[in-house]
Design a protein around this motif. Structure first.
Motif, short mmCIF file in Angstrom:
data_model
loop_
_atom_site.label_atom_id
_atom_site.label_comp_id
_atom_site.label_asym_id
_atom_site.label_seq_id
_atom_site.Cartn_x
_atom_site.Cartn_y
_atom_site.Cartn_z
N PHE A 234 0.77 -1.23 0.06
CA PHE A 234 0.17 0.12 -0.06
C PHE A 234 0.82 1.39 -0.33
O PHE A 234 0.23 2.28 0.20
N THR A 235 2.26 1.17 -0.18
CA THR A 235 3.00 2.35 0.02
C THR A 235 3.56 2.77 -1.24
O THR A 235 4.71 3.28 -1.38
N GLY A 236 2.94 2.49 -2.41
CA GLY A 236 3.46 3.09 -3.66
C GLY A 236 3.38 4.50 -3.71
O GLY A 236 4.19 5.28 -4.59
N ASN A 237 2.91 5.26 -2.78
CA ASN A 237 2.83 6.65 -2.75
C ASN A 237 4.07 7.13 -1.90
O ASN A 237 4.58 8.27 -2.02
N SER A 238 4.86 6.11 -1.47
CA SER A 238 5.95 6.65 -0.56
C SER A 238 7.37 6.00 -1.47
O SER A 238 8.21 6.81 -1.91
N LEU A 239 7.45 4.65 -1.86
CA LEU A 239 8.33 4.10 -3.07
C LEU A 239 7.85 3.29 -3.48
O LEU A 239 7.41 1.97 -3.32
N GLY A 240 7.73 3.47 -4.84
CA GLY A 240 6.98 2.51 -5.91
C GLY A 240 7.74 1.16 -6.14
O GLY A 240 8.92 1.21 -5.59
N LEU A 241 7.29 0.01 -6.37
CA LEU A 241 8.01 -1.15 -6.59
C LEU A 241 8.95 -1.14 -7.80
O LEU A 241 8.77 -0.22 -8.64
N LYS B 130 7.87 7.85 -6.04
CA LYS B 130 6.49 7.25 -5.40
C LYS B 130 5.83 6.57 -6.54
O LYS B 130 6.19 5.60 -6.90
N TYR B 131 4.76 7.32 -6.87
CA TYR B 131 3.72 6.67 -8.04
C TYR B 131 4.50 6.14 -9.26
O TYR B 131 4.20 5.45 -10.15
N MET B 132 5.78 6.89 -9.48
CA MET B 132 6.54 6.79 -10.93
C MET B 132 7.55 5.45 -10.70
O MET B 132 8.31 5.28 -11.73
N ASN B 133 7.47 4.90 -9.69
CA ASN B 133 8.55 3.66 -9.54
C ASN B 133 9.80 3.82 -10.12
O ASN B 133 10.36 2.78 -10.67
N SER B 134 10.58 4.97 -9.87
CA SER B 134 11.83 4.78 -10.56
C SER B 134 12.92 4.37 -9.52
O SER B 134 14.21 4.54 -10.01
N PRO C 170 -2.39 1.32 -8.80
CA PRO C 170 -2.98 0.49 -9.87
C PRO C 170 -2.34 -0.28 -10.67
O PRO C 170 -2.76 -1.31 -11.58
N PHE C 171 -0.96 0.06 -10.87
CA PHE C 171 0.01 -0.70 -11.81
C PHE C 171 0.00 -2.07 -11.52
O PHE C 171 0.24 -2.85 -12.16
N TYR C 172 0.23 -2.15 -10.06
CA TYR C 172 0.56 -3.53 -9.38
C TYR C 172 -0.47 -4.14 -8.46
O TYR C 172 0.00 -5.27 -7.99
N CYS C 173 -1.35 -3.27 -7.80
CA CYS C 173 -2.12 -3.88 -6.70
C CYS C 173 -3.30 -4.65 -7.41
O CYS C 173 -3.73 -4.18 -8.44
N SER C 174 -3.72 -5.83 -6.78
CA SER C 174 -4.77 -6.58 -7.50
C SER C 174 -6.27 -6.27 -6.35
O SER C 174 -6.01 -5.96 -5.25
N PHE C 175 -7.22 -6.56 -7.00
CA PHE C 175 -8.42 -6.62 -6.42
C PHE C 175 -8.46 -7.56 -5.16
O PHE C 175 -8.89 -7.33 -4.15
#
Ligand SMILES: *Cc1c(COP(=O)(O)O)cnc(C)c1O
Length: 428
Positions: free
Chosen positions: A39-46, A244-248, A400-405
């Protein structure tokens, strides 16, 4: 839409999700041998799987070509940073000439303030939101002191109303109107890092420009998360981090936007360096600076190629998928997460207050009434990576790039598990 809180139903949503396959393009940490719910793609994307390959490519070029890599590498280093603009422009709604990648976020905001904060005796005030991200507060206050002004008299903060958790646009507009001709700059976070609120950037930009101020945006939590139209909104400048959301990757380079109208302007103050110089003449080592005819004029040093490599890998994914598809999935998965939270609250008589307003992106900030940090620790131990903000808010950002329902459903089960355990323990 009527949702169901079952694994089967969540899996069905995944099967019909056109972005579901992109989950496999990323590397997930594991807890107890199982991929985490992240849930922390807003902090450090995968990490995108391709990132390593791109870094290795630079390492190999360096080994095999050394200095010649500047011109002879497959992706030559001397203009490596220029590969970003075309791909990044649609993410922020800019023309490619308005976008550049360099430095880090706070550094870029400082550089932008050199160009866009030019206080005069009459027009010197800066409007920002209260409790902005600390780095932004330090940055702005230090810029003010750099101009020998007093932050207390110069910075005007828009506040939330008593008992409310979000900013009201009308209050921001009112402040801009009141400060009026004294307003030199409006600089705010486009998406608030704490409550996840998306500010009405178009309306606020217009109001700031109407009183004759410059308007800039910190888009740390907005880039790769919400729809942006920086060019059309007539924003003067913006900057955002990419990790963050840009996963760099951790601490990686920041993106920067400067509106077209400032390109090629001779009288604009700017801190300059050789990478902003006319690229065809850069290596002639001439004494006089000739700015690039685009946002690259704000570049200073030669680019950190090794750092940029994973960012390029991530941007290629953004190029493939596009913001509209990401936003469509985002809205669905966030609503599903909201539903799961409500379901769990109902079952365990928990009190979760979502403090994120309807104007939101991927993030839900949830006030956990009556819960301490125990809950956060329990989630972490059970493979749910969230982040905790005092006093007791967890931020949940299902990228939304990598989290699933199914992740959302699993999260609900873990959360429920905590309350069941608590009840058992308190009955002992
Ligand atoms: C994450 C974040 C930063 C971080 O700044 P860096 O210079 O990249 O360390 C700054 N501002 C906001 C609003 C942020 O969310």
């Amino acid at each position: 839409m009527t949702f169901k809180n079952t694994q089967e139903y969540a899996q069905q949503l995944d099967q019909t999700d056109p972005l579901n396959k992109y989950r496999n393009e990323f590397l997930f940490p594991k807890v107890n041998g199982k991929e985490v719910i992240y849930f922390t793609g807003n902090s450090l994307g995968l990490q995108p799987k391709k990132a390593k390959e791109y870094v290795d490519e630079v390492m190999t070029d360096w080994a095999e070509l050394a200095v010649e890599g500047h011109f002879k590498a497959k992706k030559a280093w001397w203009d490596y940073h220029e590969r970003f603009a075309e791909k990044l422009a649609p993410v922020v709604g800019a023309k490619p000439s308005e976008v550049t990648v360099m430095n880090t976020l706070t550094v870029n905001l400082h550089l932008m303030m050199v160009s866009f904060y030019r206080p005069t005796e009459k027009r010197y005030k800066i409007i920002m939101e209260e409790k902005a991200f600390p780095s932004d507060q330090y940055m702005i206050a230090s810029q003010v002191r750099f101009h020998r002004l007093d932050p207390k008299e110069t910075i005007v903060e828009v506040k939330k109303r008593q008992g409310e958790n979000h900013f009201r646009t009308e209050d921001i507009l009112q402040t801009i109107k009141e400060v009026g001709e004294e307003c030199a700059l409006v600089l705010m976070g486009g998406v608030n890092y704490y409550n996840g609120q998306v500010l009405e950037m178009e309306t606020i930009t217009k109001a700031g420009k109407d009183v004759g101020a410059f308007v800039g945006w910190d888009l740390a939590h907005a880039a790769g998360n919400v729809e942006l139209k920086l060019h059309d909104w007539n924003v003067d400048f913006a900057a955002w981090c990419s990790y963050k959301y840009m996963n760099s990757g951790p601490g990686n380079a920041s993106g920067c936007f400067v509106h077209e109208q400032y390109q090629g302007k001779k009288d604009i103050p700017r801190f300059e360096g050789w990478w902003g110089h006319n690229k065809e003449r850069r290596f002639l080592m001439e004494p006089e600076f000739q700015p690039e005819p685009n946002a690259n004029a704000w570049q200073i040093s030669n680019a950190p190629i090794l750092a940029l490599a994973p960012y390029l890998a991530s941007l290629e994914l953004f190029e493939k998928v596009g913001m509209p598809a990401l936003i469509e999935k985002r809205d669905k998965i966030v609503v599903y997460l909201e539903f799961i939270l409500q379901e769990v609250a109902r079952k365990v008589a928990g009190d979760f207050e979502i403090i994120t307003p309807k104007e939101r992106g991927t993030q839900l900030s949830v006030f956990l009434h009556g819960q301490g940090k125990d809950l956060f620790n329990y989630l972490m131990e059970n493979g749910v990576i969230t982040d905790w903000r005092e006093p007791n808010v967890i931020r949940l950002a299902p990228a939304p790039f990598y989290c699933s329902f199914e992740d959302m459903w699993r999260f609900g089960e873990v959360l429920k598990g905590y309350f069941v355990k608590e009840n058992l323990e308190s009955r002992d």
